[in-house]
Enzyme design. Structure first.
Site, PDB file in Angstrom:
ATOM      1  N   CYS A 180      15.382 -29.181 -63.985  1.00 13.62           N
ATOM      2  CA  CYS A 180      14.902 -30.286 -64.821  1.00 13.62           C
ATOM      3  C   CYS A 180      15.908 -31.430 -64.837  1.00 13.62           C
ATOM      4  CB  CYS A 180      14.576 -29.741 -66.207  1.00 13.62           C
ATOM      5  SG  CYS A 180      13.570 -30.821 -67.219  1.00 13.62           S
ATOM      6  N   HIS A 181      16.585 -31.704 -65.936  1.00 13.61           N
ATOM      7  CA  HIS A 181      17.638 -32.716 -65.963  1.00 13.61           C
ATOM      8  C   HIS A 181      19.014 -32.128 -65.657  1.00 13.61           C
ATOM      9  CE1 HIS A 181      14.426 -34.837 -68.191  1.00 13.61           C
ATOM     10  NE2 HIS A 181      14.953 -35.916 -67.659  1.00 13.61           N
ATOM     11  N   GLU A 220       7.074 -37.518 -64.134  1.00 10.39           N
ATOM     12  CA  GLU A 220       7.204 -36.691 -65.333  1.00 10.39           C
ATOM     13  C   GLU A 220       7.906 -37.471 -66.443  1.00 10.39           C
ATOM     14  OE1 GLU A 220       9.079 -33.404 -63.337  1.00 10.39           O
ATOM     15  OE2 GLU A 220       7.275 -32.155 -63.508  1.00 10.39           O
TER      16      GLU A 220
END
Lengths: 143, 230
Positions: free
Chosen positions: B134-135, B164
């Site tokens: 993700c991040h 996203e």
């Protein structure tokens, strides 16, 4: 399909609550999921527009079905893989009150994944939205 | 395999503030819980570090989620989360897997922490699997190997996509778009449709696109780590 639902009762008629639905400019005042709504036409079946969550940019929005004084269904396209469907139903009660029901469904190939990942953020405002709408309609009805 | 090969390190952000919004953020709870669960299920000992140490902030805690329930009920993880080690005190040679979790908070500290960059460099060069979801890949923005090249240069990576970010309404909040920044550092960004699970394995670099990708990332990291010759 991922789904969440909340309902509340209001001392207001379906017509009085329906007027709140139609007044989309007021949605940010009572709908926790809405920062802004713009419609390309009347509050009616098939009308498209844009819905911006609080602090976020516009998302494609469409009124899938609208029945005056009874309820409406809308869809907001979160992404190409997931859409949020909002089903709003008004049911008159024997004592003159009205039940307001809001069900949110996530649909699309990523619905379950988005729901699992972001579900709490989606549902957090639903009870507050329904309760605030009920109180708003009562206020407008002079209750 | 040595004992250290069977140890996984979770690295979490210490940033709990979402830019200038006044809203809270932190490490994404499902990414922490699901990675722990996958590593533990594979017989890995799991340790936790964060940029500053101490108790890290968490985002999107869901007490109805089974993985999070198990994580928060686990005594070892409860103790670890109460007192995570700062990354500057971590021995980079002690792990078979180093996994950086995401959560939007990560983009404000992971890319800029020199101790984290050194940890990732040294762990990678000591044959650890480097994983992120993700991040979490924002940690790679500041990570160069000893030859001076970015860790991600010429590598395929997954991360939270621009689509996203737009869908969750964060493009005007985050300081940069992660996919774009990874590409600027030579990465080949690999993605699928928004919010669908997706993992990319490029040698000992294992990355995932979004929270739904966490279990896949952890499982593939284990597969790569356990296939590495001792």
């Amino acid at each position: 399909m991922w789904t969440y639902e909340h309902s509340a009762e209001a001392s207001a008629t379906p017509q009085e609550i329906w007027s709140c639905y139609q007044d989309v400019a007021s949605w940010p005042e009572w709908n926790a999921a809405v920062g802004n709504v713009e419609l390309d036409g009347p509050f009616d079946t098939g009308t498209t527009g844009r819905l911006s969550p609080p602090g976020a940019g516009p998302l494609p929005f469409r009124i899938v079905e609208a029945t005056e004084d009874s309820g409406y269904v809308s869809e907001t396209e979160i992404a190409e893989t997931v859409t949020l469907r909002s089903t709003n139903r008004l049911t008159p009660l024997p004592d003159g009150r009205t039940r307001i029901q809001l069900r949110v469904d996530l649909v699309g190939p990523a619905a379950e994944h988005f729901g699992k990942s972001f579900g709490p953020q989606v549902t957090a405002g639903v009870p507050k939205t329904v309760e605030t709408l009920a109180r708003r309609a009562e206020t407008l009805a002079g209750q | 395999m040595t004992g250290s090969d069977r140890t996984a390190l979770l690295v979490l952000t210490s940033n709990g503030v979402l830019g200038d919004t006044g809203r809270s953020t932190g490490a994404y709870a499902s990414e922490v819980a699901e990675s722990w669960q996958a590593f533990a299920s594979a017989g890995f000992r799991v340790e936790v570090a964060s940029i500053q140490g101490g108790r890290p902030p968490l985002e999107a805690v869901d007490t109805t989620d089974p993985a999070q329930q198990a994580f928060f009920a686990d005594e070892a993880m409860t103790a670890a989360m109460a007192a995570t080690r700062p990354v500057r005190e971590v021995d980079p040679t002690a792990y078979g897997i180093v996994f950086t979790a995401g959560g939007h908070g990560a983009v404000w500290d992971l890319p800029y922490d020199e101790d984290l960059a050194a940890l990732l460099r040294d762990a990678y060069e000591h044959d650890a699997v480097i994983a992120a979801v993700c991040h979490g890949p924002s940690a790679f923005l500041g990570t160069r190997l000893s030859n001076g090249e970015y860790l991600v240069a010429g590598r395929k990576v997954a991360c939270f996509t621009n689509d996203e970010e737009r869908a969750v309404g964060m493009t005007s909040v985050v300081p940069f778009l992660l996919a774009d920044e990874l590409v600027k550092r030579g990465a080949e960004h690999d993605a699928v449709g928004p919010f669908l699970p997706h993992v990319v394995v490029d040698g000992r670099l294992v990355t995932g696109q979004n929270p739904a990708s966490t279990e896949l990332v952890a499982q593939h990291a284990v597969a790569v780590a356990t296939a590495t010759p001792a």
